[in-house]
Design an enzyme around this catalytic site. Structure first.
Site, mmCIF file in Angstrom:
data_model
loop_
_atom_site.group_PDB
_atom_site.id
_atom_site.type_symbol
_atom_site.label_atom_id
_atom_site.label_comp_id
_atom_site.label_asym_id
_atom_site.label_seq_id
_atom_site.Cartn_x
_atom_site.Cartn_y
_atom_site.Cartn_z
ATOM 1 N N CYS A 6 58.855 34.684 39.232
ATOM 2 C CA CYS A 6 57.676 34.388 39.572
ATOM 3 C C CYS A 6 57.106 33.068 39.648
ATOM 4 O O CYS A 6 56.032 32.676 40.300
ATOM 5 C CB CYS A 6 57.064 35.741 40.486
ATOM 6 S SG CYS A 6 58.000 37.647 41.227
ATOM 7 N N ASP A 36 33.122 41.277 12.520
ATOM 8 C CA ASP A 36 31.854 41.130 13.333
ATOM 9 C C ASP A 36 30.882 41.995 12.103
ATOM 10 O O ASP A 36 31.478 42.571 12.005
ATOM 11 C CB ASP A 36 31.586 41.514 14.836
ATOM 12 C CG ASP A 36 30.060 41.931 14.929
ATOM 13 O OD1 ASP A 36 29.552 40.499 14.629
ATOM 14 O OD2 ASP A 36 29.450 42.667 15.226
ATOM 15 N N CYS A 78 57.269 39.436 38.506
ATOM 16 C CA CYS A 78 57.576 39.117 37.007
ATOM 17 C C CYS A 78 56.972 37.778 36.593
ATOM 18 O O CYS A 78 56.811 37.146 36.823
ATOM 19 C CB CYS A 78 59.029 39.735 36.942
ATOM 20 S SG CYS A 78 60.095 38.320 38.339
#
Length: 748
Positions: free
Chosen positions: A28, A445, A25
């Site tokens: 961490c 593009d 997570c």
């Protein structure tokens, strides 16, 4: 005599990138980052989504020392492999492992839930050793199935930290222990108690194994879908790496060739490239000539002619002819390698957004443990028995288990993905949803996105005395020997007719082609070349002016030195483009055309589709610069593209949308994939993402609100296990039902 000791100067500061494993997570990642930043002279940023730590460290700390710091924090670390893609195959392996655990747990959970409720509500249904039946069904789920959470919780305990896994593990374990006490305690064998829901609600022998198993199943499901989405993160880089040249044929002084790995090529070495081969490095053509497919770098369909003295780019493909190239930039210095870095850096930036549930859990988890401890202490001080105190504290832990919180985002994503697939839209991850709500500018593009991507003949003009079909036939006969994009368009325009045979074919680089067709000299090419600088018939000159105004390519056709026709070739705009642009304008969005093509063509295409702003002659790295400039102006940018050259721009934009028929690089770098080659899905994709984000917000508000409201009730001792289980089931039911409403998106 004493030896003189010369102090070695400190090594220069350097940047290190590490692959960090074991993070579950955002908390961490923050923990690893904190540990690294505590080292003297270290500045670290840890990206949870890609699993990569970027560290600026003093020379005294090498990769091994930094890996050891991460290891001591309770996680795995290894030097990052450039170009391998974020996370490489770790997330896909994790997804497969979670799927195995989820499948087993789900199969066992169904009969476990049915039996648990029956035995709790109807005590007379209990038979001899019924407890062992429930335990046999629950044990694999709460041990092997929930092991990923138990493992992280144990690691957190060793390092005196807590995360969502800690809460899950403690809740599952506590619910299991409570259930074992209930089943095997004095009341477990009692079948004389009254049957019925009310009796079970007011009794003390409610069975809680189905809640422990249910939490495990639901959270495993959420983690599986999260891991599966993250496994897509490195696909763009892997696709780019696959396109680079693997070997290079180095030209030796005696004229022989030596094939070596492309990575061993050195500057100023000459190497040979043949038709169909990829150029291994940026360099200068010293001999030969060929048409080169530049789409990998420019995204444009028209090949470029390269002759002696011209520069070529690594990663592009030779279509015909043989080139001898002198390497000027090799390895990490090539423009192709630069594109890889652009995509990698952009993907690292996009992963900074954290999931809403992770942000909530950072405060929620420790708060739950504090409340549970306070509940236990409070009841004991109030003189309640240990059973009552322990039961209330346990109810707090279990009722706070993030079942609905864990379902809030994955269920909405699953339903939205399924509905999106029906509409031709694929939402790849959470970041797209968080970015979509603020998008105010959509950049397109041109080639392959707004246009079909295949040049076609748009108009044939002939002089008096000539037929359109006749001019097109002789032109196609000569062009049939050429591989140029214009030649392909002209030969294709002849439809099913077979062009006459051509002899004495000659291709004049950058000008045109000529040959004998039925004994007559035919030339097709640039107007100035075909007319030899002279005047052309008035009708053809007018056709030329109109074609150039439209941004089209026009060639003249002459037969025996008589200029008799003009053929206009253009990449046709998609029929869906004008409506899609108009729909975006109706939603108050700004649109921009961004292309590597020339200004005339860009302006013409923009005018056809209704885009007011066109930016032309932009290389891939320039596209990223344009995106960044728009963002610096305060714009939230969505980029729509399909080519390899669009990869960096798609990744660096706040939101990337890739046309499904596009390259693997474009698809890998984007957040949203438009499966159908129809631009009408662009505004629809934005609407679906907004609807999904609204659903997730409601789900999270309900799930978090449910916990906030239920925890005080549990702390007051007013919840027994069955009530808590029913409340949790209802919370999950609400979240799932709310998410299922997305199935009706687009039906009104």
């Amino acid at each position: 005599m004493t030896a003189e000791v010369i102090a070695e100067p400190d090594a220069a500061p350097h940047r290190v990138r590490l692959d960090v494993g074991g993070m579950s997570c955002a908390a961490c990642a923050a923990r690893v980052e904190t540990k690294l930043n505590r080292q003297p002279g270290v500045h670290a940023s840890v990206n949870f989504a890609t699993g990569v730590a970027t560290i600026d460290a003093p020379g005294s700390l090498d990769e091994d020392a930094l890996c050891e710091v991460v290891t001591k924090a309770g996680y795995e670390a290894s030097p990052h492999v450039e170009g391998a893609g974020p996370g490489r195959d770790t997330d896909s392996d994790t997804a497969r492992e979670l799927m195995r655990r989820l499948a087993v747990a789900a199969v066992l959970f169904v009969p476990l839930a049915d039996l648990s409720v029956m035995f709790a509500v109807v005590p007379s249904s209990r038979f001899d050793h019924w407890q062992w039946v429930l335990l046999a069904l629950a044990a694999p789920i709460v041990t092997w199935g929930a092991w990923p959470f138990h493992r992280v919780a144990l690691r957190n305990a060793r390092h005196r930290t807590a995360s969502m896994e800690t809460l899950i593990s403690v809740g599952v374990t506590s619910a299991t222990v409570w259930s074992l006490y209930t089943m095997f305690g004095p009341s477990g064998a009692d079948t004389s108690r009254p049957d019925g829901i009310w009796a079970a609600l007011t009794g003390s022998d409610s069975i809680y194994l189905e809640v422990a198993a249910g939490v495990t199943v639901f959270v495993l499901a959420g983690r599986y879908f999260e891991a599966r989405a993250k496994s897509q993160a490195g696909s763009a880089l892997r696709a780019l790496a696959a396109l680079s040249a693997k070997n290079a044929a180095v030209l030796m002084p005696d004229g022989s060739e030596l094939v070596i790995p492309a990575g061993e090529l050195k500057e100023q070495q000459k190497f040979v490239v043949r038709p169909g081969q990829t150029i291994a490095a940026d360099g200068l053509v010293v001999d030969g000539g060929a048409a080169i497919d530049m789409s990998a770098m420019t995204g444009e369909a028209t090949p470029v002619r390269a002759d002696a003295g011209d520069q070529v780019i690594g990663g592009t493909v030779v279509l015909d002819g043989r080139l001898v190239v002198e390497a000027a930039a090799v390895g990490a210095d090539t423009r192709f390698a630069g594109m890889v870095r652009l995509v990698e850096e952009a993907q690292a930036q996009k992963a900074d957004a954290q999931r809403l549930a992770d942000r909530i859990s950072a405060v929620f988890v420790p708060a739950v443990f504090v409340i549970a401890a306070a509940t236990l202490t409070g009841w004991l001080l109030a003189g309640a028995g240990s059973d009552k105190a322990f039961g209330a504290a346990l109810a707090v832990l279990v009722i706070a288990c993030p079942c609905a919180l864990g379902l809030a985002t994955p269920t909405a994503m699953m339903v939205a993905s399924g509905r999106g697939a029906q509409l031709g839209i694929f939402l790849k991850g959470y970041r797209a949803l968080e970015a979509i709500r603020a998008v105010d500018t959509v950049v397109f593009d041109k080639t392959g996105t707004l246009t079909i991507g295949r040049p076609t003949v748009t108009e044939v003009t002939v002089t008096e005395g000539w037929q359109r079909s006749e001019v097109l036939a002789v032109a196609a006969a000569v062009e049939s020997a050429s591989e140029h994009a214009v030649a392909v368009a002209i030969t294709t325009a002849l439809a099913d007719a077979e062009p006459p045979e051509v002899t004495e074919f000659v291709a004049t680089a950058g000008r045109g082609v000529s040959g004998l067709v039925d004994g007559r000299r035919v030339e097709v090419g640039r107007p100035a070349w075909v007319t030899r600088g002279g005047d052309a018939p008035a009708s053809l000159s007018a056709a030329r002016r109109c074609a150039e105004h439209r941004g089209e390519t026009l060639v003249y056709v002459s037969v025996d030195d008589e200029v008799c026709g003009a053929i206009a070739v253009a990449d046709t705009v998609k029929k869906s483009a004008p409506n899609a642009i108009a729909a975006l304008h109706e939603r108050g969005l700004r649109t921009v055309l961004l292309t590597g093509d020339n200004a005339a063509t860009a302006g013409a295409v923009a005018e056809q589709v209704g885009i007011e702003e066109a930016i032309a002659d932009v290389l891939p790295e320039g596209k990223v610069d344009v995106i960044e400039q728009l963002r610096e102006q305060g714009r939230v940018v969505a980029m729509v593209g399909d080519g390899i050259n669009d990869g960096p721009a798609l990744a660096s934009a706040d939101l990337g949308l890739a046309i499904g028929r596009g390259t693997d690089v474009a698809i890998g770098a984007a957040d949203v994939i438009l499966v159908r080659d129809n631009l009408d899905v662009v505004p629809q994709a934005l609407d679906l993402a907004r609807a999904t984000m609204r659903t997730i917000k409601v789900n999270l508000a309900w799930a978090f609100g449910y916990n906030v409201a239920a925890i005080p009730i549990a702390a007051a001792g007013l919840l027994n296990p069955l009530i808590a289980g029913a409340a949790m089931a209802f919370s999950s039911f609400f979240v799932v039902s709310n998410s299922l409403r997305l199935r009706k998106f687009g039906t009104r």
